[in-house]
Design an enzyme around this catalytic site. Structure first.
Site, mmCIF file in Angstrom:
data_model
loop_
_atom_site.group_PDB
_atom_site.id
_atom_site.type_symbol
_atom_site.label_atom_id
_atom_site.label_comp_id
_atom_site.label_asym_id
_atom_site.label_seq_id
_atom_site.Cartn_x
_atom_site.Cartn_y
_atom_site.Cartn_z
ATOM 1 N N ASN A 42 0.833 -1.199 0.000
ATOM 2 C CA ASN A 42 0.000 0.000 0.000
ATOM 3 C C ASN A 42 0.871 1.254 0.000
ATOM 4 O OD1 ASN A 42 0.579 -0.942 2.668
ATOM 5 N ND2 ASN A 42 -1.000 0.360 3.541
ATOM 6 N N GLU A 55 -3.090 -4.660 -3.018
ATOM 7 C CA GLU A 55 -3.624 -5.540 -4.055
ATOM 8 C C GLU A 55 -3.628 -4.838 -5.413
ATOM 9 O OE1 GLU A 55 -4.810 -4.863 -1.095
ATOM 10 O OE2 GLU A 55 -6.010 -6.505 -0.249
HETATM 11 N N1 THU Z 1 -5.086 -1.654 2.748
HETATM 12 C C1 THU Z 1 -4.527 -2.443 1.781
HETATM 13 O O1 THU Z 1 -3.486 -2.105 1.206
HETATM 14 N N2 THU Z 1 -5.144 -3.614 1.486
HETATM 15 C C2 THU Z 1 -6.226 -4.107 2.140
HETATM 16 O O2 THU Z 1 -6.701 -5.187 1.813
HETATM 17 C C3 THU Z 1 -6.819 -3.349 3.240
HETATM 18 C C4 THU Z 1 -6.336 -1.964 3.405
HETATM 19 C C5 THU Z 1 -4.384 -0.420 3.128
HETATM 20 C C6 THU Z 1 -5.011 0.870 2.695
HETATM 21 C C7 THU Z 1 -4.470 1.828 3.734
HETATM 22 O O3 THU Z 1 -3.189 2.277 3.327
HETATM 23 C C8 THU Z 1 -4.312 0.990 4.980
HETATM 24 O O4 THU Z 1 -4.293 -0.356 4.545
HETATM 25 C C9 THU Z 1 -5.390 1.185 6.018
HETATM 26 O O5 THU Z 1 -6.641 0.966 5.487
#
Ligand code: THU
Length: 130
Positions: A42, A55
């Protein structure tokens, strides 16, 4: 590529997540039908809304490499329960792989498995005449 390899790749890339706002790092390893693996983490933004999940980062990297068919994704986060893809990621993953096998794990080794079809039924129903 077996599950343990994918989990390790997702776990490694998770540490590169840029998550200064939520402090919640996520890693993903996406297995393509041709055996290639694409990873993503992320990447947050001060606007919050422009944050990209692990993802989608993995998927976009795959598409940029010319890969559009996928069988499996493994997601790693440090969470109480394994984290499943958000709604936006489900829709974006379903664009290419509506039957993707999703395995979510946390650092305690708990696992949640599902098929994308069950998490997002009828992803393209009716849109643009599909
Ligand atoms: N996040 C992801 O990268 N994937 C997920 O499946 C759930 C949430 C990230 C987005 C944000 O940067 C952080 O986790 C908190 O929501």
């Amino acid at each position: 590529m077996d599950f343990e390899n994918l989990r390790q790749l997702a776990s490694d890339v998770r540490l590169r997540a840029y998550a200064p706002y939520s402090k919640f790092q996520v890693g993903a390893a996406l297995l393509a039908s041709d055996g290639r693996v694409f990873t993503g983490c992320n990447v947050e933004n001060i606007s919050f809304g422009l944050t990209c999940c692990a993802e989608r980062s993995a998927l976009f990297s795959a598409v940029a490499a010319g890969c559009t068919e996928f069988s499996q994704i493994v997601i790693v986060a440090d969470s109480q329960e394994p984290v499943t893809p958000c709604g936006a990621c489900r829709q974006v993953l379903a664009e290419f792989a509506p039957d993707l096998e999703i395995t979510s794990t946390n650092l305690q080794g708990e696992v949640f498995q599902a098929n994308l079809r069950d998490l997002l039924p009828r992803p393209k129903a009716g849109i643009l005449g599909t």
